[in-house]
Design an enzyme around this catalytic site. Structure first.
Site, short mmCIF file in Angstrom:
data_model
loop_
_atom_site.label_atom_id
_atom_site.label_comp_id
_atom_site.label_asym_id
_atom_site.label_seq_id
_atom_site.Cartn_x
_atom_site.Cartn_y
_atom_site.Cartn_z
N ASN A 163 7.59 33.14 3.87
CA ASN A 163 9.11 33.10 3.19
C ASN A 163 9.77 33.67 2.82
O ASN A 163 10.12 33.00 0.99
CB ASN A 163 9.60 31.83 3.35
N TRP A 164 10.48 34.60 2.85
CA TRP A 164 10.93 35.87 1.22
C TRP A 164 12.55 35.20 1.68
O TRP A 164 12.77 35.05 0.31
CB TRP A 164 11.31 37.11 2.16
N LYS A 165 12.94 34.25 2.55
CA LYS A 165 14.45 33.58 2.49
C LYS A 165 15.51 34.34 2.09
O LYS A 165 14.83 35.95 3.01
CB LYS A 165 14.60 32.72 1.23
N HIS A 197 13.74 24.83 8.70
CA HIS A 197 13.85 25.22 7.85
C HIS A 197 14.51 24.37 7.33
O HIS A 197 15.89 24.56 7.51
CB HIS A 197 13.80 26.48 6.74
N GLU A 229 15.90 24.18 4.09
CA GLU A 229 17.40 24.91 3.48
C GLU A 229 18.64 25.10 5.09
O GLU A 229 19.83 25.89 4.54
CB GLU A 229 17.12 26.59 3.07
N GLU A 253 6.72 19.95 5.14
CA GLU A 253 7.86 21.00 3.57
C GLU A 253 8.44 19.77 3.63
O GLU A 253 9.78 19.59 3.77
CB GLU A 253 7.92 22.35 3.99
N GLY A 308 10.26 24.99 -3.35
CA GLY A 308 10.84 25.36 -5.09
C GLY A 308 11.09 24.54 -6.13
O GLY A 308 11.40 24.93 -7.51
N SER A 312 5.98 24.59 -2.88
CA SER A 312 5.46 25.10 -3.96
C SER A 312 4.59 25.08 -4.04
O SER A 312 2.80 24.64 -5.19
CB SER A 312 5.70 23.85 -5.39
N GLY A 337 6.97 30.29 -0.17
CA GLY A 337 8.60 30.60 -0.80
C GLY A 337 8.08 32.24 -1.82
O GLY A 337 8.12 32.88 -2.18
P1 PGA Z 1 8.17 27.52 -2.05
O1 PGA Z 1 8.76 27.24 -0.75
O2 PGA Z 1 7.03 28.15 -2.30
O3 PGA Z 1 9.40 28.70 -2.81
O4 PGA Z 1 8.65 26.03 -2.87
C1 PGA Z 1 8.66 26.59 0.15
C2 PGA Z 1 9.37 27.12 1.52
O5 PGA Z 1 11.02 26.71 1.30
O6 PGA Z 1 8.86 27.71 2.16
#
Ligand code: PGA
Length: 254
Positions: free
Chosen positions: A9-11, A95, A97, A169, A175, A216, A237
Site C-alpha cells: 500500500n503505497w498510500k 482503509h 485512513e 489492520e 505506521g 508495521s 505500508g
Molecule cells: P504500515 O501501513 O505498514 O506503514 O504500518 C500499513 C497500512 O496502513 O496498510
C-alpha cells in the site's frame, strides 16, 4: 492452503511516473524467483496506467487504494469501477485512513456497496478492518471488528470467497513501528475476522478467503506472521516504499 498475498500500500507516495517505475524496475528482478506468494502493488491512481503497461505479463499484480461504487456521474474527484477494470486486479477498500478522513464515502455502508461493485466489475476487493487503541483498551476489538466485517459483506454470496481479501489492520499498529504480536493477530483474524466471514459466507467460504495482517509489517517480522495458521499474507505500508521491500517478499516466501 491458500496462496498468500503480500500487498504493497503505497498510500500517497511515489505518485510520479519516474518514481514508481524506478522502484518497480528494481523490485521486479529481485522478487522474480518468489513463486509461493503473490505480490500486488497498490500505487496512487496517477501511476496505475504506467505501471499496468510495464507489468503486463508479469507476476506482480496491481491494485487501487480506493474507488467509488457508482459507474459514473457527478462525483468530483472519484474513480469508478469501470475505470479501474482492466487496469488493476485489486482495490483496497475501507482503509482506516480513509474511514477517518472521508466521512460518508468511507462508511461501513459505502465500503459494502463498493465491495459489491468491485466484484461486479471483476475487481478483487481488499477490505480493511481494525480497531483503535481506545477500542482495544476497552476490550471492544472483537465486537467492533466483527461488526465491520459483517457490514462490509452484507449481501455477499459464497461464490465471492475466492476473490475476496480482508486485511485486519489494528489502527494503533499502522505506521507506529509497534506491530501486533503474531499470536494476537492470529487470534483476532481467526476468531473475529474469519468468524464473522463464516457467518456471511459459511465455514467453507470463510476457509477460502485470504485474510491479511497489516500494521508495521517489516522484513524482520513478516516471517513470524506468515508462520501463523490464520494469516494469509500482509498489507504493507511504509516497508513497501523502498527496494528493500524485495527482502520482505523473499522472507514471506520462506
Ligand atoms: P504500515 O501501513 O505498514 O506503514 O504500518 C500499513 C497500512 O496502513 O496498510
Amino acid at each position: 492452503m491458500l496462496r498468500p498475498l503480500i500487498a504493497a500500500n503505497w498510500k500517497m507516495n511515489l505518485g510520479r511516473t519516474e518514481q514508481a517505475l524506478a522502484l518497480v524496475r528494481r523490485l521486479r528482478p529481485a522478487i522474480a524467483a518468489v513463486e509461493s506468494v503473490e505480490v500486488a502493488i497498490c500505487p496512487p491512481f496517477t501511476v496505475l496506467p504506467a505501471l499496468a503497461e510495464v507489468l503486463r505479463n508479469s507476476p506482480i499484480a496491481l491494485g487501487a487504494q480506493t474507488m467509488h461504487w457508482a459507474d459514473g456521474g457527478a462525483y468530483t474527484g472519484d474513480v469508478s469501477p469501470g475505470m479501474l477494470r482492466g487496469l488493476c486486479e485489486y482495490v483496497i477498500l475501507g482503509h482506516s485512513e480513509r474511514r477517518a478522513g472521508h466521512g460518508a464515502s468511507a462508511s461501513d455502508e459505502a465500503v459494502n456497496r463498493t465491495a459489491l461493485a468491485a466484484l461486479a466489475h471483476d475487481l478483487k476487493p481488499i477490505v480493511c478492518v481494525g480497531e483503535s487503541s481506545a477500542q482495544r483498551d476497552a476490550g471492544e476489538t472483537h465486537a467492533f471488528v466483527g461488526r465491520q466485517v459483517s457490514a462490509a459483506l452484507a449481501g455477499f454470496e459464497t461464490s465471492a470467497a475466492d476473490r475476496l481479501v480482508l486485511a485486519y489492520e489494528p489502527i494503533w499498529a499502522i505506521g507506529s513501528g509497534q506491530a501486533a504480536t503474531p499470536a494476537e493477530a492470529n487470534r483476532t483474524i481467526g476468531l473475529t475476522v474469519r468468524g464473522a466471514v463464516a457467518e456471511c459466507l459459511g465455514e467453507d467460504g470463510a476457509a477460502r478467503v485470504r485474510i491479511l495482517y497489516g500494521g508495521s509489517v517489516s522484513a524482520e517480522n513478516i516471517g513470524s506472521f506468515m508462520a501463523m495458521p490464520e494469516i494469509d499474507g500482509a498489507l504493507v505500508g511504509g516497508a513497501s516504499l523502498k527496494p528493500e521491500f524485495a527482502e520482505l517478499v523473499r522472507a514471506a516466501g520462506g
